[in-house]
Each structure stands twice: as structure tokens, then as C-alpha cells.
Design a protein around this motif. Structure first.
Motif, PDB file in Angstrom:
ATOM      1  N   LEU A   1       0.811  -1.215   0.000  1.00  0.00           N
ATOM      2  CA  LEU A   1       0.000   0.000   0.000  1.00  0.00           C
ATOM      3  C   LEU A   1       0.849   1.272   0.000  1.00  0.00           C
ATOM      4  CD1 LEU A   1      -2.911  -0.811   2.468  1.00  0.00           C
ATOM      5  CD2 LEU A   1      -2.872  -0.962  -0.018  1.00  0.00           C
ATOM      6  N   SER A   2       0.265   2.319  -0.542  1.00  0.00           N
ATOM      7  CA  SER A   2       0.837   3.656  -0.516  1.00  0.00           C
ATOM      8  C   SER A   2      -0.333   4.625  -0.623  1.00  0.00           C
ATOM      9  CB  SER A   2       1.803   3.873  -1.688  1.00  0.00           C
ATOM     10  OG  SER A   2       1.094   3.844  -2.921  1.00  0.00           O
ATOM     11  N   GLU A   3      -0.081   5.909  -0.343  1.00  0.00           N
ATOM     12  CA  GLU A   3      -1.142   6.909  -0.507  1.00  0.00           C
ATOM     13  C   GLU A   3      -1.677   6.894  -1.937  1.00  0.00           C
ATOM     14  OE1 GLU A   3      -0.301  10.851   0.652  1.00  0.00           O
ATOM     15  OE2 GLU A   3      -0.037  10.378   2.787  1.00  0.00           O
ATOM     16  N   GLU A   4      -0.784   6.803  -2.899  1.00  0.00           N
ATOM     17  CA  GLU A   4      -1.195   6.835  -4.296  1.00  0.00           C
ATOM     18  C   GLU A   4      -2.136   5.681  -4.623  1.00  0.00           C
ATOM     19  OE1 GLU A   4       0.801   6.756  -8.783  1.00  0.00           O
ATOM     20  OE2 GLU A   4       2.064   6.632  -6.999  1.00  0.00           O
ATOM     21  N   ILE A   5      -1.803   4.477  -4.169  1.00  0.00           N
ATOM     22  CA  ILE A   5      -2.644   3.307  -4.453  1.00  0.00           C
ATOM     23  C   ILE A   5      -3.995   3.445  -3.767  1.00  0.00           C
ATOM     24  CG2 ILE A   5      -2.890   0.832  -3.974  1.00  0.00           C
ATOM     25  CD1 ILE A   5       0.132   0.596  -4.503  1.00  0.00           C
ATOM     26  N   ILE A   6      -4.002   3.952  -2.543  1.00  0.00           N
ATOM     27  CA  ILE A   6      -5.265   4.109  -1.821  1.00  0.00           C
ATOM     28  C   ILE A   6      -6.153   5.129  -2.526  1.00  0.00           C
ATOM     29  CG2 ILE A   6      -6.302   4.907   0.335  1.00  0.00           C
ATOM     30  CD1 ILE A   6      -3.826   3.751   1.772  1.00  0.00           C
ATOM     31  N   VAL A   7      -5.590   6.231  -2.974  1.00  0.00           N
ATOM     32  CA  VAL A   7      -6.383   7.251  -3.665  1.00  0.00           C
ATOM     33  C   VAL A   7      -6.923   6.705  -4.978  1.00  0.00           C
ATOM     34  CG1 VAL A   7      -6.235   9.470  -4.856  1.00  0.00           C
ATOM     35  CG2 VAL A   7      -5.273   9.220  -2.569  1.00  0.00           C
ATOM     36  N   ARG A   8      -6.107   6.004  -5.741  1.00  0.00           N
ATOM     37  CA  ARG A   8      -6.590   5.432  -7.010  1.00  0.00           C
ATOM     38  C   ARG A   8      -7.719   4.434  -6.761  1.00  0.00           C
ATOM     39  NH1 ARG A   8      -1.095   4.401  -8.894  1.00  0.00           N
ATOM     40  NH2 ARG A   8      -1.584   2.201  -8.664  1.00  0.00           N
ATOM     41  N   THR A   9      -7.582   3.635  -5.717  1.00  0.00           N
ATOM     42  CA  THR A   9      -8.635   2.667  -5.395  1.00  0.00           C
ATOM     43  C   THR A   9      -9.890   3.379  -4.916  1.00  0.00           C
ATOM     44  OG1 THR A   9      -6.926   1.071  -4.770  1.00  0.00           O
ATOM     45  CG2 THR A   9      -9.184   0.596  -4.055  1.00  0.00           C
ATOM     46  N   ALA A  10      -9.714   4.448  -4.162  1.00  0.00           N
ATOM     47  CA  ALA A  10     -10.867   5.230  -3.703  1.00  0.00           C
ATOM     48  C   ALA A  10     -11.627   5.819  -4.892  1.00  0.00           C
ATOM     49  CB  ALA A  10     -10.411   6.335  -2.764  1.00  0.00           C
ATOM     50  N   LEU A  11     -10.920   6.270  -5.917  1.00  0.00           N
ATOM     51  CA  LEU A  11     -11.580   6.778  -7.114  1.00  0.00           C
ATOM     52  C   LEU A  11     -12.420   5.688  -7.776  1.00  0.00           C
ATOM     53  CD1 LEU A  11      -8.724   8.956  -8.669  1.00  0.00           C
ATOM     54  CD2 LEU A  11     -10.919   9.784  -7.797  1.00  0.00           C
ATOM     55  N   ARG A  12     -11.916   4.462  -7.775  1.00  0.00           N
ATOM     56  CA  ARG A  12     -12.681   3.349  -8.354  1.00  0.00           C
ATOM     57  C   ARG A  12     -13.913   3.038  -7.511  1.00  0.00           C
ATOM     58  NH1 ARG A  12     -12.064  -2.058  -7.394  1.00  0.00           N
ATOM     59  NH2 ARG A  12      -9.958  -1.784  -6.539  1.00  0.00           N
ATOM     60  N   VAL A  13     -13.749   3.062  -6.185  1.00  0.00           N
ATOM     61  CA  VAL A  13     -14.895   2.807  -5.299  1.00  0.00           C
ATOM     62  C   VAL A  13     -15.955   3.894  -5.485  1.00  0.00           C
ATOM     63  CG1 VAL A  13     -15.628   2.700  -2.881  1.00  0.00           C
ATOM     64  CG2 VAL A  13     -13.545   1.509  -3.609  1.00  0.00           C
ATOM     65  N   LEU A  14     -15.528   5.129  -5.614  1.00  0.00           N
ATOM     66  CA  LEU A  14     -16.472   6.217  -5.837  1.00  0.00           C
ATOM     67  C   LEU A  14     -17.211   6.034  -7.158  1.00  0.00           C
ATOM     68  CD1 LEU A  14     -14.309   9.217  -4.610  1.00  0.00           C
ATOM     69  CD2 LEU A  14     -16.559   8.607  -3.718  1.00  0.00           C
ATOM     70  N   ARG A  15     -16.505   5.622  -8.188  1.00  0.00           N
ATOM     71  CA  ARG A  15     -17.135   5.406  -9.489  1.00  0.00           C
ATOM     72  C   ARG A  15     -18.190   4.302  -9.410  1.00  0.00           C
ATOM     73  NH1 ARG A  15     -12.849   5.036 -12.070  1.00  0.00           N
ATOM     74  NH2 ARG A  15     -12.599   2.779 -12.116  1.00  0.00           N
ATOM     75  N   GLU A  16     -17.922   3.283  -8.612  1.00  0.00           N
ATOM     76  CA  GLU A  16     -18.828   2.144  -8.524  1.00  0.00           C
ATOM     77  C   GLU A  16     -19.973   2.360  -7.545  1.00  0.00           C
ATOM     78  OE1 GLU A  16     -16.223  -1.026  -7.472  1.00  0.00           O
ATOM     79  OE2 GLU A  16     -15.284  -1.146  -9.458  1.00  0.00           O
ATOM     80  N   HIS A  17     -19.740   3.153  -6.488  1.00  0.00           N
ATOM     81  CA  HIS A  17     -20.719   3.246  -5.405  1.00  0.00           C
ATOM     82  C   HIS A  17     -21.222   4.657  -5.133  1.00  0.00           C
ATOM     83  CE1 HIS A  17     -20.076  -0.973  -4.322  1.00  0.00           C
ATOM     84  NE2 HIS A  17     -18.778  -0.752  -4.459  1.00  0.00           N
ATOM     85  N   GLY A  18     -20.700   5.653  -5.842  1.00  0.00           N
ATOM     86  CA  GLY A  18     -21.185   7.012  -5.667  1.00  0.00           C
ATOM     87  C   GLY A  18     -20.488   7.746  -4.539  1.00  0.00           C
ATOM     88  N   SER A  19     -20.781   9.056  -4.449  1.00  0.00           N
ATOM     89  CA  SER A  19     -20.072   9.911  -3.502  1.00  0.00           C
ATOM     90  C   SER A  19     -20.384   9.586  -2.050  1.00  0.00           C
ATOM     91  CB  SER A  19     -20.404  11.383  -3.780  1.00  0.00           C
ATOM     92  OG  SER A  19     -21.800  11.600  -3.697  1.00  0.00           O
TER      93      SER A  19
END
Length: 235
Positions: free
Chosen positions: A23-41
Motif C-alpha cells: 500500500l501507498s497513498e497513491e494506491i489508496i487514492v486510485r482505489t478510492a476513485l474506483r470505489v467512488l465510481r462504482e458506489h457514488g459519492s
């Protein structure tokens, strides 16, 4: 006593996650963007993000103070992507136009994240770099500092406000968004000229224009205003 900030390298997880990712901040942020795309804000939670990363949700707090801190990091990432896609030309109007469009496009590429972060001030490095760049363009064009700050304020708020507005529309379900756009044909275009003469006269233009973002036109108006400030005596 304030908590000491731990450098990224020192916070890095020593062992890979269940999926084999370090893990890194970058990986967490990229994954968070994917979660947001799939599940909304409203769907970004520590539990859901942990599951997407293959890590215990508590691991996130080694990298971020909380979910609000993560939201700021997401906003910072969108700002950074905008700056990365932009190239200076030395012409203030061209540069400001291109940077505004880059910011708008970066947020619209992730509409759910835009809804979550467009109103936030992150105070993080990439956002600061964008702000420094905008102010540099305006001051380099010859605007006095008080005017440069006013234009900067209008420019960044306008860019983010339209990003939030347009992202809100993109984040709607397809059926809801289509229903909104159809309203210009089904309702506005049928209003009688006797009671609504101005809408009736322009209904065909409204139906063509309103489903699209007004940001490019608003940006040009701001650029014209800025040019007028430069032409004033003493500018």
C-alpha cells in the motif's frame, strides 16, 4: 503536543495485502476513485475501501487521519492530474483557458469524486501547485496583486463550481439525466407565447444549449473581463 507527521516511506505497509499489493497513498487514492465510481459519492467508506484494497480498514489510518483527510487527498489528485495535462505557452489568455478546461475535465472524468471534493480546500501540494500557477499567470500578465487575487478567486471558484454542477448531472442515473434533458422539449418548448413570450421565442435554442455545460462560455466571459482589467490605466 501535535502528532509528528510520519513520512510516506516510514508509513508504508511492510507486508503486501491479501492481493499482493504494497500500500501507498497513491494506491489508496486510485482505489478510492474506483470505489467512488462504482458506489457514488456517499458510498466511500473505510470498510468498503479496505475490502477493495484487500486490507483491514484500520490500515487506512496509517496513511490518512480519517476519511475526510482521504477526501482531501482525492481532490488533490484531481488537481494534480489537471496540472499534469496542461502545458504553458507564455500567453496568459491561452494558458488560463487551457488550465481552466483541464481542471474542469479532470473533475468530470470522475464525477462522483467531483461531487465529494469540488467544494474542499485540500492544502495539499498539488492543489497548491495549481494555485501558484494560476497566480503566476495573472501576475505575469501584469495584473496588480489585488486584481490578480480577485480574478484568481473568480477563476478557481468558477472552474470548481461548474465541475460540481456538471459532475452532479453526470452522476445521475441515465434515466434521470435523460428525463431532465427531455424537459426542455416536453415542457419548455410547449409553453404558450401568450404567457411566456421569452421562453417561447427561444425554446428551440434552449433545447439545443441547456443539456451542455456553460463552463466554456463562462470562462470566456472571465477572460474578457481579465483582459479589460489589463487595459485599464495603471494595470
Amino acid at each position: 503536543m501535535a502528532k509528528q507527521v510520519v513520512p510516506e516511506a516510514a508509513r508504508r505497509r511492510r507486508r503486501p495485502t491479501r492481493g499482493g499489493t504494497v500500500l501507498s497513498e497513491e494506491i489508496i487514492v486510485r482505489t478510492a476513485l474506483r470505489v467512488l465510481r462504482e458506489h457514488g459519492s456517499t458510498g466511500l467508506t473505510a470498510r468498503r475501501l479496505g475490502a477493495a484494497l484487500g486490507a483491514d480498514p484500520s490500515t487506512l489510518y496509517r496513511y490518512f487521519a480519517g476519511m475526510d483527510d482521504l477526501a482531501r487527498a482525492i481532490g488533490d489528485e484531481l488537481m494534480g492530474r489537471a496540472l499534469d495535462s496542461w502545458t504553458a505557452t507564455g500567453d496568459w489568455r491561452t494558458d488560463l483557458r487551457a488550465l481552466g478546461r483541464a481542471i474542469h475535465a479532470s473533475y468530470l472524468a470522475h464525477p462522483q469524486a467531483a461531487v465529494l471534493t469540488a467544494s474542499r480546500v485540500t492544502g495539499r501540494p498539488r492543489e497548491i501547485a495549481v494555485d501558484e500557477t494560476i497566480l503566476g499567470i495573472l501576475r505575469g500578465a501584469g495584473l496588480p496583486d489585488p486584481v490578480a487575487v480577485r480574478v484568481y478567486h473568480a477563476f478557481i471558484d468558477q472552474s470548481l463550481a461548474f465541475a460540481a454542477l456538471d459532475a452532479g448531472s453526470l452522476a445521475l442515473a441515465d434515466e434521470a439525466r435523460a428525463g431532465d434533458e427531455e424537459m426542455w422539449h416536453s415542457t419548455y418548448a410547449r409553453l404558450p407565447a401568450e404567457s411566456h413570450p421569452n421562453i417561447a421565442a427561444t425554446a428551440h435554442l434552449l433545447a439545443r444549449c441547456m443539456p451542455h455545460s456553460a463552463y466554456p462560455a463562462a470562462l470566456e466571459i472571465l477572460l474578457e473581463h481579465t483582459a479589460a482589467q489589463l487595459s485599464r490605466p495603471g494595470a
